[in-house]
Scaffold this active site. Structure first.
Site, PDB file in Angstrom:
ATOM      1  N   GLU A 137       0.825  -1.214   0.000  1.00 33.59           N
ATOM      2  CA  GLU A 137       0.000   0.000   0.000  1.00 33.59           C
ATOM      3  C   GLU A 137       0.855   1.259   0.000  1.00 33.59           C
ATOM      4  O   GLU A 137       1.189   1.788   1.069  1.00 33.59           O
ATOM      5  CB  GLU A 137      -0.918   0.007   1.237  1.00 33.59           C
ATOM      6  CG  GLU A 137      -1.973  -1.084   1.208  1.00 33.59           C
ATOM      7  CD  GLU A 137      -2.935  -1.017   2.391  1.00 33.59           C
ATOM      8  OE1 GLU A 137      -2.733  -0.201   3.306  1.00 33.59           O
ATOM      9  OE2 GLU A 137      -3.896  -1.805   2.384  1.00 33.59           O
TER      10      GLU A 137
ATOM     11  N   GLU B  75      -6.163  -7.550  -0.319  1.00 27.91           N
ATOM     12  CA  GLU B  75      -6.397  -7.347   1.118  1.00 27.91           C
ATOM     13  C   GLU B  75      -7.704  -6.586   1.313  1.00 27.91           C
ATOM     14  O   GLU B  75      -7.964  -5.604   0.616  1.00 27.91           O
ATOM     15  CB  GLU B  75      -5.248  -6.548   1.740  1.00 27.91           C
ATOM     16  CG  GLU B  75      -5.371  -6.445   3.255  1.00 27.91           C
ATOM     17  CD  GLU B  75      -4.322  -5.523   3.873  1.00 27.91           C
ATOM     18  OE1 GLU B  75      -3.118  -5.761   3.687  1.00 27.91           O
ATOM     19  OE2 GLU B  75      -4.748  -4.554   4.543  1.00 27.91           O
TER      20      GLU B  75
ATOM     21  N   TYR C  36     -11.654  -1.523   3.442  1.00 23.77           N
ATOM     22  CA  TYR C  36     -12.155  -1.936   4.752  1.00 23.77           C
ATOM     23  C   TYR C  36     -13.600  -1.448   4.803  1.00 23.77           C
ATOM     24  O   TYR C  36     -13.858  -0.237   4.749  1.00 23.77           O
ATOM     25  CB  TYR C  36     -11.261  -1.375   5.885  1.00 23.77           C
ATOM     26  CG  TYR C  36     -10.015  -2.228   6.002  1.00 23.77           C
ATOM     27  CD1 TYR C  36      -9.005  -2.149   5.047  1.00 23.77           C
ATOM     28  CD2 TYR C  36      -9.906  -3.197   6.999  1.00 23.77           C
ATOM     29  CE1 TYR C  36      -7.901  -2.998   5.093  1.00 23.77           C
ATOM     30  CE2 TYR C  36      -8.803  -4.035   7.052  1.00 23.77           C
ATOM     31  CZ  TYR C  36      -7.811  -3.940   6.103  1.00 23.77           C
ATOM     32  OH  TYR C  36      -6.739  -4.792   6.153  1.00 23.77           O
TER      33      TYR C  36
ATOM     34  N   ALA D 216     -10.745   0.848   8.739  1.00 30.90           N
ATOM     35  CA  ALA D 216      -9.405   0.784   8.142  1.00 30.90           C
ATOM     36  C   ALA D 216      -8.275   0.609   9.156  1.00 30.90           C
ATOM     37  O   ALA D 216      -7.144   0.315   8.784  1.00 30.90           O
ATOM     38  CB  ALA D 216      -9.150   2.028   7.297  1.00 30.90           C
ATOM     39  N   SER D 217      -8.598   0.753  10.453  1.00 25.49           N
ATOM     40  CA  SER D 217      -7.558   0.516  11.458  1.00 25.49           C
ATOM     41  C   SER D 217      -7.366  -0.986  11.693  1.00 25.49           C
ATOM     42  O   SER D 217      -6.459  -1.403  12.397  1.00 25.49           O
ATOM     43  CB  SER D 217      -7.948   1.180  12.778  1.00 25.49           C
ATOM     44  OG  SER D 217      -9.042   0.468  13.357  1.00 25.49           O
TER      45      SER D 217
ATOM     46  N   GLN E 111      -5.987  -9.237  19.369  1.00 27.89           N
ATOM     47  CA  GLN E 111      -7.245  -8.674  19.859  1.00 27.89           C
ATOM     48  C   GLN E 111      -7.619  -7.459  19.013  1.00 27.89           C
ATOM     49  O   GLN E 111      -7.392  -6.311  19.390  1.00 27.89           O
ATOM     50  CB  GLN E 111      -7.105  -8.284  21.322  1.00 27.89           C
ATOM     51  CG  GLN E 111      -8.447  -8.015  21.950  1.00 27.89           C
ATOM     52  CD  GLN E 111      -8.419  -8.300  23.443  1.00 27.89           C
ATOM     53  OE1 GLN E 111      -7.369  -8.307  24.062  1.00 27.89           O
ATOM     54  NE2 GLN E 111      -9.583  -8.531  24.024  1.00 27.89           N
TER      55      GLN E 111
END
Ligand code: IDC
Length: 351
Positions: free
Chosen positions: A188, A277, A251, A283-284, A317
Site C-alpha cells: 500500500e 487485502e 475496509y 481501516a484501522s 485482539q
C-alpha cells in the site's frame, strides 16, 4: 557328441526346474517380497494424495485475460483466501496444518504471506526464510500463494526499492518454475506519493527484475492511497508485460460506494484488479463490522469475478483477526474459536 547333447539337455531341464521353483516360491505371511528396482519416494516429493484435486492441480498456471484471471484451460477463476498478519509478529500460523485445514474445511485456494518491509516494525532479512517456508507449504498443498512485499509505514515504495529488487530476485530464482506463485510488489503506497512520479517507476523497475527470471507469474502492483486509486492507474497502466494486475484494498466500515465506483471505473476501462487485502471492519483493522457494506462488497467482487484475500490470520485482539484472542490453536478451530470476522469469512467462502 552324444555326451554333449545329453549335457545340454540336462542343463535345460535343470534351468526349467529352477525357474518353476522360483515362480512358486511362497511368501510367509506378513513378509513382503523385496523388489530392488522399486524406488521409495523421496521425502521432499509431495505425497500424491496431498496433491490430487488441489486448487493448483486442477487449475495449474494462471494468467490474466482482460480483467480476469484464467486457469490453464482458459476458464475464469476467482482466488479466495486469507492473508497472514505480519510474519514477524505471528509466525506460528505459517505451517502446513494451518493451511491444510483452511483448504480442506473452508475451501480457500490462496494464502497471502505479508512480510512487512519497514525495519522499524520488525523487517529483517531472516523473514525471507519464513516467506519461503510459507511458499513451500502452499506448494505441497496445491494452494496458490501471494508473496507480499508489505510496505505500509514506509509509504514510498522507493524507500526500500533496492531491498525489494534483491528480495524478488532471490524468490524468483528459487520459485520461477512454480505454478502457484504470485508476487505482490508493494502492498500500500501512501503519503506523498503519486502513481506517475513514484509508484509506476518503482513498479517498472521491480517488474523488470522479476521478468528477467520468472517470465509469466502474475504480479500485483500496489496503487496510490493505500491501494485504493485504481481509477487513476487505469488511465496509465504499465505497458510491455503480460499478467500484471493492480491492488484494490478496502475496509468495509470505512470504504463504501466511492471506492466501489473507483473499482467499476477501472474495470470498465479494462484494468485487471486483485483485492489482495480487505477487511469487514474499519481501516484501522479494528472497530465495528459493517455487515451491510461487506455484503455489498462481496457481491460486487463475485459478480465481477474479482479475486479476494481477507485480512488477517491471527488471534490478535482486533476485529479483523479471524481467530478469537483467547484461542492459541493454529489449526482445527471450532466455530466458537473463530471471531465474528472468521465466521463471516467461512460463510463468504461458500458463496
Ligand atoms: C494492521 C494490523 C494491526 C497493526 C497495523 C500496523 O491489523 O494489528 O498494528 O497494521 O502494522 C492495511 C494494512 C495492514 C493493516 C490493516 C489494518 O495493509 O497492514 O494491518 N490495513 O489497519 N491497510 C489498510 C488497513
Amino acid at each position: 557328441m552324444k555326451k554333449t547333447i545329453t549335457a545340454i539337455i540336462l542343463i535345460l531341464i535343470m534351468t526349467a526346474i529352477i525357474v518353476l521353483i522360483n515362480q512358486n516360491k511362497s511368501i510367509a505371511p506378513g513378509e513382503e517380497e523385496k523388489n530392488d528396482t522399486v524406488e521409495t519416494p523421496k521425502s521432499e516429493e509431495p505425497n500424491p494424495e496431498e496433491t490430487a484435486n488441489t486448487p493448483v492441480s486442477i487449475h495449474g498456471n494462471l494468467s490474466v485475460k482482460g480483467t480476469n484471471i484464467v486457469d490453464k484451460n482458459g476458464q475464469a477463476i476467482q482466488l479466495k483466501g486469507i492473508s497472514t498478519h505480519g510474519l514477524q509478529w505471528f509466525p506460528q500460523y505459517v505451517n502446513k496444518e494451518t493451511f491444510e485445514f483452511m483448504r480442506d474445511e473452508w475451501g480457500i485456494n490462496v494464502v497471502r504471506l505479508a512480510m512487512y518491509t519497514d525495519p522499524n516494525v520488525g523487517y529483517t532479512k531472516e523473514q525471507h526464510t519464513k516467506v519461503k517456508e510459507g511458499i513451500n507449504y502452499a506448494t505441497e498443498l496445491g494452494l496458490y500463494v501471494i508473496v507480499d512485499w508489505h510496505i505500509l509505514s514506509d509509504g514510498n515504495p522507493n524507500t526500500h526499492k533496492a531491498e525489494a529488487i534483491e528480495f524478488f530476485k532471490e524468490i524468483t530464482t528459487e520459485y520461477k518454475d512454480n505454478e502457484n506463485i504470485i508476487y505482490e510488489i508493494c502492498n500500500e503506497p501512501n503519503g506523498n506519493v503519486s502513481w506517475e512520479r513514484e509508484i509506476k517507476p518503482y513498479a517498472q523497475d521491480v517488474i523488470k527484475q522479476i521478468r528477467e527470471i520468472d517470465t509469466d507469474a502474475i504480479i500485483i502492483c500496489g496503487t496510490p492511497t493505500w491501494s485504493q486509486d485504481v481509477d487513476i492507474v487505469a488511465k496509465s497502466p504499465i505497458e510491455g508485460y503480460d499478467n500484471i494486475m493492480y491492488a484494490l484494498h478496502f475496509y468495509a466500515a470505512t470504504h463504501t460506494d466511492w471506492i466501489r465506483n473507483k473499482a467499476k471505473k477501472a474495470i470498465d476501462s479494462g484494468l485487471p484488479i486483485f483485492v489482495s487485502e480487505f477487511g469487514i471492519c474499519d481501516a484501522s483493522g479494528n472497530g465495528g463490522i459493517d455487515y451491510n457494506q461487506s455484503e455489498q462488497w462481496i457481491n460486487f467482487l463475485n459478480e465481477n469475478k474479482i479475486s479476494w484475500v481477507m485480512w488477517n490470520l491471527s488471534n490478535k485482539q482486533e476485529t479483523s483477526a479471524i481467530i478469537n484472542s483467547n484461542c492459541d490453536k493454529v489449526t482445527g478451530w471450532t466455530l466458537d474459536e473463530l471471531s465474528n470476522a472468521g465466521k463471516w469469512l467461512i460463510e463468504a467462502l461458500k458463496k
